[in-house]
Design a protein around this motif. Sequence first.
Motif, PDB file in Angstrom:
ATOM      1  N   HIS A 183       2.017  13.912   3.226  1.00  0.00           N
ATOM      2  CA  HIS A 183       3.160  13.005   3.232  1.00  0.00           C
ATOM      3  C   HIS A 183       2.772  11.607   2.767  1.00  0.00           C
ATOM      4  O   HIS A 183       1.607  11.244   2.798  1.00  0.00           O
ATOM      5  N   GLU A 184       3.814  10.863   2.368  1.00  0.00           N
ATOM      6  CA  GLU A 184       3.611   9.452   2.049  1.00  0.00           C
ATOM      7  C   GLU A 184       4.779   8.659   2.606  1.00  0.00           C
ATOM      8  O   GLU A 184       5.924   9.084   2.516  1.00  0.00           O
ATOM      9  N   ILE A 185       4.471   7.529   3.227  1.00  0.00           N
ATOM     10  CA  ILE A 185       5.510   6.593   3.670  1.00  0.00           C
ATOM     11  C   ILE A 185       5.146   5.233   3.088  1.00  0.00           C
ATOM     12  O   ILE A 185       4.042   4.738   3.296  1.00  0.00           O
ATOM     13  N   ASP A 186       6.088   4.660   2.322  1.00  0.00           N
ATOM     14  CA  ASP A 186       5.809   3.364   1.692  1.00  0.00           C
ATOM     15  C   ASP A 186       6.557   2.262   2.406  1.00  0.00           C
ATOM     16  O   ASP A 186       7.759   2.367   2.632  1.00  0.00           O
ATOM     17  N   PHE A 187       5.847   1.201   2.756  1.00  0.00           N
ATOM     18  CA  PHE A 187       6.530   0.055   3.334  1.00  0.00           C
ATOM     19  C   PHE A 187       6.387  -1.145   2.420  1.00  0.00           C
ATOM     20  O   PHE A 187       5.539  -1.172   1.532  1.00  0.00           O
TER      21      PHE A 187
ATOM     22  N   SER B 274       9.915   7.355   1.499  1.00  0.00           N
ATOM     23  CA  SER B 274       8.991   8.304   2.115  1.00  0.00           C
ATOM     24  C   SER B 274       9.237   9.650   1.458  1.00  0.00           C
ATOM     25  O   SER B 274      10.363   9.950   1.084  1.00  0.00           O
ATOM     26  N   HIS B 275       8.202  10.414   1.265  1.00  0.00           N
ATOM     27  CA  HIS B 275       8.404  11.736   0.662  1.00  0.00           C
ATOM     28  C   HIS B 275       7.256  12.662   0.980  1.00  0.00           C
ATOM     29  O   HIS B 275       6.168  12.233   1.377  1.00  0.00           O
ATOM     30  N   HIS B 276       7.552  13.942   0.792  1.00  0.00           N
ATOM     31  CA  HIS B 276       6.517  14.945   0.900  1.00  0.00           C
ATOM     32  C   HIS B 276       5.632  14.782  -0.318  1.00  0.00           C
ATOM     33  O   HIS B 276       6.112  14.518  -1.408  1.00  0.00           O
TER      34      HIS B 276
ATOM     35  N   PRO C  84       0.821  -1.203   0.000  1.00  0.00           N
ATOM     36  CA  PRO C  84       0.000   0.000   0.000  1.00  0.00           C
ATOM     37  C   PRO C  84       0.863   1.265   0.000  1.00  0.00           C
ATOM     38  O   PRO C  84       2.002   1.239   0.446  1.00  0.00           O
ATOM     39  N   GLU C  85       0.315   2.338  -0.522  1.00  0.00           N
ATOM     40  CA  GLU C  85       0.975   3.653  -0.432  1.00  0.00           C
ATOM     41  C   GLU C  85       0.040   4.574   0.342  1.00  0.00           C
ATOM     42  O   GLU C  85      -0.891   5.126  -0.233  1.00  0.00           O
ATOM     43  N   CYS C  86       0.299   4.704   1.625  1.00  0.00           N
ATOM     44  CA  CYS C  86      -0.601   5.486   2.474  1.00  0.00           C
ATOM     45  C   CYS C  86      -0.194   6.944   2.504  1.00  0.00           C
ATOM     46  O   CYS C  86       0.922   7.280   2.904  1.00  0.00           O
TER      47      CYS C  86
HETATM   48 MG    MG Z   1       4.117   6.268  -4.159  1.00  0.00          MG
END
Ligand code: MG
Length: 442
Positions: A192-196, A183-185, A128-130
């Motif tokens: 923001h987005e944090i990808d796991f 992770s990026h703005h 997922p990309e939350c």
């Molecule tokens: Mg993404």
Amino acid sequence: KKYTKEQLIELVQKESVEFIHLQFTDIMGVMKNISITCEQLEKALDNEIMFDGSSIDGFVRIDESDMYLRPDLDTFRIFPWSGEYKEARLICDVYNSDGTPFKGCPRNALKRTVNEAKEMGYTMNVGPECEFFLFHTDEKGEPSLNTHDNAGYFDLAPADLGGNARKDMIITLKKMGFNIEASHHENAPGQHEIDFEYADAVTTADNIMTFKMVVRIVAQRHGLHATFMPKPKNNMAGSGMHLNISLAHLDGKNAFYDENDKMQFTDVAYSFLGGLLTHAKAFTAITNPTINSYKRLVAGYEAPVMIAWAEGNRSPLIRIPSKKGASTRIELRSPDPSANPYLALAVTLKSGIDGIKNNIRPTNGVKNNLYDMEEQDLRDQGIDRLPTNLKEALIEFSKDEFMKKALGNHLYERTIDAALYEWNKYSKFVTEWEIDRYLMKF
Ligand code: MG
Ligand code: ADP
Ligand code: MG
Ligand code: MG
Ligand code: MG
């Protein structure tokens, strides 16, 4: 991590964990906690912890209220932010008093779909990309809609207070076993987005719940409010939760990748895609369950409005990312983070499986940016729209008998009740927009 009951009891003693939170998720996607002391752990691991299901929104009627929690031992994690006392959690499935899985438990529903895929020889993997917003809180600690940063996508601005919070979130998540990939703005100020890293469907749904909890708690410690509301601000991008989906064979090999195909897709991948497209209208009520969800699903902000797919282009519902091999996947771009992750994965994965079982071929492949296409061209190509509000979504959801199969009667009916309740409240409410627009005019 795999633990036995004995190992877990030993670990809790060794680490001096005082409190254990037994966690489960209700139909609305809200995490519930029942806290026990370390002395009660053995009883919990013997599945003897009971709670009153009628006290939880949308769970059960009064006369069937005794519910039991069955902890999933692999989900044991110690909270890295514990204060004076060490605390930990276990994610649980909900069971009836007669020992059968409770039909209203979203995690049980997802497991049914996962098992169906397993019988067909597949593991479902999801990444997922939350996305979320960080807002400032006022003197009273109430969240505002103010952000401090002026950073845009990928910017590294020194004034970005949210950036510090994000770093802290990443470190905390890592301590809880997450593999953070990026992770990026994001586009909008404060977004923001944090990808796991992707994992099997149940693990990913658990991870999404844990992720939201960690992000909220860490934000609070930085004097910020984290929100997963899909569209908190007008005239800027909303928050999505793209789902990257692939199937693996039981030996772990990507079942979507075929190096000899022109798109490097297997037949299984094409028909999974076909299944997603076929049921997209119906599952939107689950992947986008709030009134506010539909304020995000509008043209122009990289959110999808049309039921179509493309390689690369980010305007349709589904994108096929260019990275292939082990990374071959389908990116479903409509879900938002207000969705219950267990139910969202249950309906989307089940739709894909239906595609495989019925050999549905994907139509509506597109090349152009859909936002730029004329209404007539879309109609000529037979490209349909996603529902534009919760009521429309609910009608589509009710029309597709397959959704009832995907969720089971209990969850299916409760979903309709909850959405109708929400819609009826909303439709009666006079908004600021209407006042601005009509008060003077008429
Ligand atoms: Mg993404
Ligand atoms: P985007 O290009 O859309 O911004 P990201 O790089 O932000 O994508 O996120 C990609 C997500 O896809 C990650 O969570 C990653 O672990 C996941 N992913 C990679 N390979 C697979 C796969 N084979 N199956 C499912 N998910 C995958
Ligand atoms: Mg990326
Ligand atoms: Mg994004
Ligand atoms: Mg994406």
